[in-house]
Design a protein around this motif. Structure first.
Motif, PDB file in Angstrom:
ATOM      1  N   HIS A  83       8.037  -7.769   2.831  1.00 49.82           N
ATOM      2  CA  HIS A  83       6.119  -7.858   2.703  1.00 49.82           C
ATOM      3  C   HIS A  83       6.241  -8.976   2.403  1.00 49.82           C
ATOM      4  CE1 HIS A  83       2.505  -7.243   0.318  1.00 49.82           C
ATOM      5  NE2 HIS A  83       3.405  -8.234  -0.762  1.00 49.82           N
TER       6      HIS A  83
ATOM      7  N   ALA B 195       6.377   6.898  -1.266  1.00 52.95           N
ATOM      8  CA  ALA B 195       7.226   6.301  -1.467  1.00 52.95           C
ATOM      9  C   ALA B 195       5.722   5.636  -1.957  1.00 52.95           C
ATOM     10  CB  ALA B 195       8.494   5.316  -0.797  1.00 52.95           C
ATOM     11  N   LEU B 196       5.523   3.929  -3.054  1.00 52.48           N
ATOM     12  CA  LEU B 196       4.306   3.643  -2.405  1.00 52.48           C
ATOM     13  C   LEU B 196       3.898   2.156  -3.337  1.00 52.48           C
ATOM     14  CD1 LEU B 196       3.034   6.469  -4.769  1.00 52.48           C
ATOM     15  CD2 LEU B 196       0.992   6.139  -3.879  1.00 52.48           C
ATOM     16  N   GLY B 197       3.887   1.460  -2.484  1.00 49.44           N
ATOM     17  CA  GLY B 197       3.986   0.069  -3.766  1.00 49.44           C
ATOM     18  C   GLY B 197       3.407  -0.530  -4.327  1.00 49.44           C
TER      19      GLY B 197
ATOM     20  N   ASP C 294      11.186  -2.715   1.317  1.00 45.48           N
ATOM     21  CA  ASP C 294       9.850  -3.355   2.017  1.00 45.48           C
ATOM     22  C   ASP C 294       9.452  -3.958   0.801  1.00 45.48           C
ATOM     23  OD1 ASP C 294       6.973  -2.254   2.416  1.00 45.48           O
ATOM     24  OD2 ASP C 294       6.478  -2.680   0.343  1.00 45.48           O
ATOM     25  N   GLY C 295       9.730  -4.875  -0.561  1.00 45.03           N
ATOM     26  CA  GLY C 295       9.724  -6.023  -0.495  1.00 45.03           C
ATOM     27  C   GLY C 295       9.943  -6.877  -0.412  1.00 45.03           C
TER      28      GLY C 295
ATOM     29  N   ARG D 131       3.030  -7.807  -6.072  1.00 45.28           N
ATOM     30  CA  ARG D 131       3.440  -6.514  -5.907  1.00 45.28           C
ATOM     31  C   ARG D 131       4.760  -6.172  -6.671  1.00 45.28           C
ATOM     32  NH1 ARG D 131       4.183  -2.910  -1.862  1.00 45.28           N
ATOM     33  NH2 ARG D 131       5.248  -4.767  -1.021  1.00 45.28           N
TER      34      ARG D 131
ATOM     35  N   ARG E 295      -3.089  -6.249   4.569  1.00 37.27           N
ATOM     36  CA  ARG E 295      -1.295  -6.052   4.568  1.00 37.27           C
ATOM     37  C   ARG E 295      -1.617  -4.566   4.776  1.00 37.27           C
ATOM     38  NH1 ARG E 295       1.764  -3.550   1.179  1.00 37.27           N
ATOM     39  NH2 ARG E 295       0.463  -3.589  -0.493  1.00 37.27           N
ATOM     40  N   ALA E 296      -0.827  -3.819   6.044  1.00 38.39           N
ATOM     41  CA  ALA E 296      -0.889  -2.812   6.099  1.00 38.39           C
ATOM     42  C   ALA E 296       0.187  -1.819   4.416  1.00 38.39           C
ATOM     43  CB  ALA E 296      -0.166  -1.465   6.661  1.00 38.39           C
ATOM     44  N   ALA E 297      -1.350  -0.496   3.832  1.00 37.15           N
ATOM     45  CA  ALA E 297      -0.960  -0.434   2.312  1.00 37.15           C
ATOM     46  C   ALA E 297       0.554   0.253   2.985  1.00 37.15           C
ATOM     47  CB  ALA E 297      -1.790   0.990   2.406  1.00 37.15           C
ATOM     48  N   PHE E 298       1.233   0.021   1.909  1.00 37.21           N
ATOM     49  CA  PHE E 298       3.012   1.153   1.603  1.00 37.21           C
ATOM     50  C   PHE E 298       2.550   2.201   1.412  1.00 37.21           C
ATOM     51  CE2 PHE E 298       7.453   0.988   0.517  1.00 37.21           C
ATOM     52  CZ  PHE E 298       8.106   1.770   1.320  1.00 37.21           C
ATOM     53  N   ILE E 299       2.085   2.675   1.797  1.00 43.47           N
ATOM     54  CA  ILE E 299       2.571   4.527   1.956  1.00 43.47           C
ATOM     55  C   ILE E 299       2.786   5.490   2.294  1.00 43.47           C
ATOM     56  CG2 ILE E 299      -0.378   4.502   1.994  1.00 43.47           C
ATOM     57  CD1 ILE E 299       0.199   6.702  -0.090  1.00 43.47           C
ATOM     58  N   MET E 300       4.109   5.703   2.408  1.00 42.27           N
ATOM     59  CA  MET E 300       4.700   6.332   3.238  1.00 42.27           C
ATOM     60  C   MET E 300       5.359   7.716   2.458  1.00 42.27           C
ATOM     61  SD  MET E 300       7.899   4.388   4.760  1.00 42.27           S
ATOM     62  CE  MET E 300       9.187   4.734   2.610  1.00 42.27           C
TER      63      MET E 300
ATOM     64  N   GLU F 291      -0.431  -0.365  -4.512  1.00 42.24           N
ATOM     65  CA  GLU F 291      -0.900   0.786  -4.461  1.00 42.24           C
ATOM     66  C   GLU F 291      -1.024   1.959  -5.540  1.00 42.24           C
ATOM     67  OE1 GLU F 291       0.996  -0.046  -2.241  1.00 42.24           O
ATOM     68  OE2 GLU F 291      -0.364  -0.896  -0.098  1.00 42.24           O
TER      69      GLU F 291
ATOM     70  N   TYR G 281      12.176   1.724   2.215  1.00 43.57           N
ATOM     71  CA  TYR G 281      11.446   1.647   0.979  1.00 43.57           C
ATOM     72  C   TYR G 281      12.442   0.530  -0.128  1.00 43.57           C
ATOM     73  CZ  TYR G 281      11.680   3.315  -3.624  1.00 43.57           C
ATOM     74  OH  TYR G 281      11.400   3.151  -5.036  1.00 43.57           O
TER      75      TYR G 281
END
Lengths: 99, 684
Positions: free
Chosen positions: B407, A83-85, B403-404, A4, B504-509, A88, B400
């Motif tokens: 992660h 917000a998305l990685g 996260d990088g 990512r 990994r938990a999907a990062f969608i928030m 995703e 946000y």
């Protein structure tokens, strides 16, 4: 999913909007301000379920708000900011709509 | 406020401890809604302080229940967890739907955010398929107006077929109307004629086929059509339930149908949104294109990769500033005057009692109470800050921008803030992990939190390092902090890959709209969380304090000949690998009660008091390599008792708690030995 944090080359070299109408792309390569309609979703059941409940279903209109070409991005869908990685965002296929 | 409201953890269906109301009606109301729609604000407005906080049986999901009376009717209000949908993706979603199906509330209040009406109505679409009447609370109409969204409640109500009450919960507008509407729906005064969503035409046939296959086999009280729909959606819980209810041949038939339609999940969700589109078409006016909202303007800064980090750094600086200027003096005051005063009083009162009794009361009990009490100021500030940031909508932005980085350790963006605040104290760091929705990311954050060097550990380093390393002490301290962080990162990668198999938990928030904080909601949160700490963790801290105190004085009455010293001597072979003798080991063991106890213990064992002389004695007794190994081990050793108590409280599992302790013990020992050999190698 694991890469990512790497830069997405497609964002930088993305062709101009007018040339890419009706072209189906991943949400991850859309630039800020660009709009599109979701045409397809990929992923496991859990992720699909989460994406769908947050508003990403085929037919939903999406506007990208922030995308720096690396790291997570922000999109607006069904009135909410999500917000998305990058991983995703690469699972959401979008047909671009002219502004 | 009466203490009874915090006295018990109610289980589902257990009657509340309410005043006797035998003739009057009791109405059971469930409060449902997606996250960030203002559910807690409405809950607090309706119930005031008349609420219980506990956990749903067998789950780590918080359960809030309260009561209020209106026009002679008593309402039991149960706050369901905030969820985006009701598909069995998380414990929260299962808790919410099981409550509605099994407890059959008289009314379900579905709170929606008017500013993001379409997305909010997704949960309503699911609720209307369940067997309980729904009243929609259309909250935040002021925020919606600000964003340029206008909604006509009557038109929406006519489309949905359920009452819609416009509200601004933060200004207490519409809350009374909401409870009156609930009353009128519960009493049947308002006829309930919902128009629930129908499945899309292209899946109508398959849904009917599934229903035909399961008819008569669906266990009570689950509605048959709902079970069929959830099977089609691939819901794991419902699938498991039906597999055990149906005969093998029948299940094979159902399974074949489902396999042929494994894309149905997205189709069903899409169908719900199509239905929502029809519901809001007439009722909602959208903002004109090009209008830039407040949230958008703030987010240009707050979510920017550079400015966002600077803003986060500024906020963290403020939090630490606040902690040191307000909490530290308060902690000192409590420690010196309240705990110290209590100890003096007890000592005087027990002057003629046997020495063991006085010791038990003063050092065991009051010492334990003291460590619970002195944690409170820092916890109050921490809960207030976390609550405010969460309530304003900033927490998601902090996650946000981080996260990088997080992660890489298998953590979630939301793990950052709790972990970072762990530099102040590990206890709030563990408690703060509640903001992380993903259970796995939350557990991993809890397991790693004790590796953050807290101020008490740093104080020990600051005390001992100068005697060993002179002018290089600052460098050594920074090195130790970096060592701890490196171990944390490595442990994160290790645990994530070995135990969680790299998932990994999907990062969608969601990034909620910013709004002004609601002080009432935050105040109640601070109060409830603090009481929970005192009640749950406090009891454990007190109990273990007494036990460890007993081990340190029995049987002889002094540490040198105590059981604890015997344990230290027994462990000496393990310590000798890095040059530690039994006294240093006992110091590490007593640091379990509170990190600063290390120094006091060393003072007793080396007969040097607690002054600077002690550090010099240590430096002349042991080589620098042992000093360094001792400090490294101190940094990574099992956390203080209070941290262990909250790890147990938050994981609700002794298994994970003990795993964490064993892991830290191993990691600190290995690192200690490694540091010792490396130091010898370079000739320290």
């Amino acid at each position: 999913m694991r890469n990512r944090s790497k830069t997405d080359p497609a964002v930088r070299s993305s062709p101009s909007t007018s040339a890419s109408d009706n072209e189906s792309v991943f949400l991850s390569v859309m630039r800020p301000g660009e709009r599109g309609v979701v045409v397809g979703l990929a992923g496991g059941r859990g992720l699909l379920c989460r994406m769908a409940s947050l508003g990403f279903t085929p037919g939903a209109e999406v506007t990208v708000i922030q995308n720096f070409g690396r790291g997570p991005l922000i999109a607006q869908v069904r009135g909410a900011r999500i917000a998305l990685g990058r991983g995703e965002a690469r699972k959401i296929q979008v047909r671009k709509v002219a502004l | 406020m009466s203490p009874r409201f915090f006295s018990a953890v109610p289980t589902v269906g257990e009657a509340l401890d309410l005043p006797a109301v035998t003739e009057e009606r009791t109405v059971l109301v469930a409060l449902a809604g997606q996250p960030n729609v203002g559910k807690s604000t409405v809950f607090n407005l309706l119930t005031g302080l008349n609420q219980h906080v506990g956990n749903w049986p067998g789950k780590t999901v918080e359960r809030k229940e309260g009561a209020f009376t209106l026009n002679g009717t008593t309402y039991r209000l149960v706050d369901l967890p905030g969820t985006y949908s009701l598909t069995a993706n998380s414990a929260e979603e299962i808790v919410a739907r099981e409550f509605i199906i099994r407890e059959r509330p008289d009314v379900v209040v579905a709170l929606v955010d008017a500013a993001i009406l379409e997305r909010s109505l997704y949960l309503v679409a699911e609720l209307l398929s369940l067997p309980a009447p729904v009243v929609v609370g259309l909250n935040m109409i002021d925020v919606a107006r600000q964003e340029g969204v206008e909604i006509e409640p009557e038109v929406l109500a006519a489309a949905l077929g359920v009452p819609v009450v416009p509200m601004i919960a933060t200004k207490n507008v519409g809350v009374r109307e909401l409870s009156e509407t609930v009353d009128r729906v519960a009493s049947g005064e308002i006829p309930y004629t919902p128009k629930p969503p129908q499945i899309r035409a292209d899946h109508q046939e398959v849904l009917e086929e599934i229903e035909r296959l399961i008819v008569g086999c669906v266990p009570d009280p689950y509605p048959q059509d709902w079970v069929a729909l959830k099977l089609l959606e691939g819901d794991q819980e419902v699938t498991r339930m039906m597999r055990s209810c149906l005969s093998d041949e029948r299940w094979e038939e159902v399974h074949d149908v489902l396999r042929a339609h494994d894309d149905a999940l997205v189709a069903v969700a899409g169908g719900r949104y199509e239905w929502i589109g029809r519901m809001v078409r007439a009722a909602m006016t959208r903002p004109k294109a090009g209008q830039i909202s407040l949230t958008e303007r703030l987010d240009r800064w707050a979510t920017h990769p550079l400015w966002g980090l600077l803003i986060l750094a500024g906020i963290l600086g403020l939090v630490f500033g606040l902690t040191y200027t307000v909490a530290s003096p308060l902690m000192d005051f409590l420690d010196t005057y309240v705990v110290g005063g209590l100890a003096d009083l007890a000592r005087a009162a027990l002057a003629r009692a046997p020495a063991w009794l006085s010791g038990l009361v003063v050092d065991g009990v009051i010492g334990g109470v003291g460590s619970v009490l002195t944690f409170l100021p820092i916890l109050l500030i921490f809960f207030a800050v976390m609550g405010t940031l969460e309530d304003m909508g900033y927490m998601a932005r902090a996650a946000y921008v981080m996260d990088g980085f997080m992660h890489m350790m298998g953590l979630h963006g939301k793990s950052f803030l709790p972990l970072f605040l762990g530099f102040g104290c590990n206890v709030p760091a563990v408690l703060g992990t509640r903001v992380i929705e993903s259970r796995r990311a939350r557990l991993l954050t809890i397991l790693l939190a004790p590796l953050i060097p807290c101020t008490a550990r740093m104080a020990i380093v600051a005390f001992i390092a100068p005697a060993f390393f002179g002018p290089a002490a600052t460098l050594v301290s920074w090195g130790l902090v970096l060592l701890a962080l490196a171990v944390l990162a490595l442990s994160g990668v290790l645990i994530n890959n070995l135990i969680f198999r790299g998932q990994r938990a999907a990062f969608i928030m969601e990034l909620p709209l910013y709004h002004l904080p609601n002080w009432r909601t935050i105040g109640l949160l601070v109060w409830q969380r603090s009481m929970e700490f005192v009640r749950k963790a406090g009891t454990l801290i007190l109990g273990v304090s007494v036990v460890v105190w007993a081990l340190s004085v029995m049987p002889g009455g002094d540490v040198e000949h105590s059981y604890l010293a015997a344990i230290g001597r027994w462990l000496e072979p393990a310590g000798r690998l890095m040059g530690l003798d039994w006294r240093l080991i006992v110091a590490l063991l007593t640091s379990f009660i509170a990190k600063e106890n290390s120094i006091a213990t060393l003072g007793v064992l080396f007969g040097a008091g607690e002054g600077p002389g002690l550090a010099d004695v240590l430096a002349t007794t042991f080589p620098p390599s042992t000093g360094l190994a001792f400090l490294a081990m101190q940094m990574l050793f099992i956390p203080c008792l209070a941290t262990v108590a909250v790890i147990r409280q938050e994981t609700r599992s002794w298994g994970w708690t003990l795993f964490n302790l064993a892991f830290l013990l191993l990691v600190s020992w290995v690192t200690g030995v490694g540091v010792f050999w490396l130091a010898n190698l370079v000739g320290l």
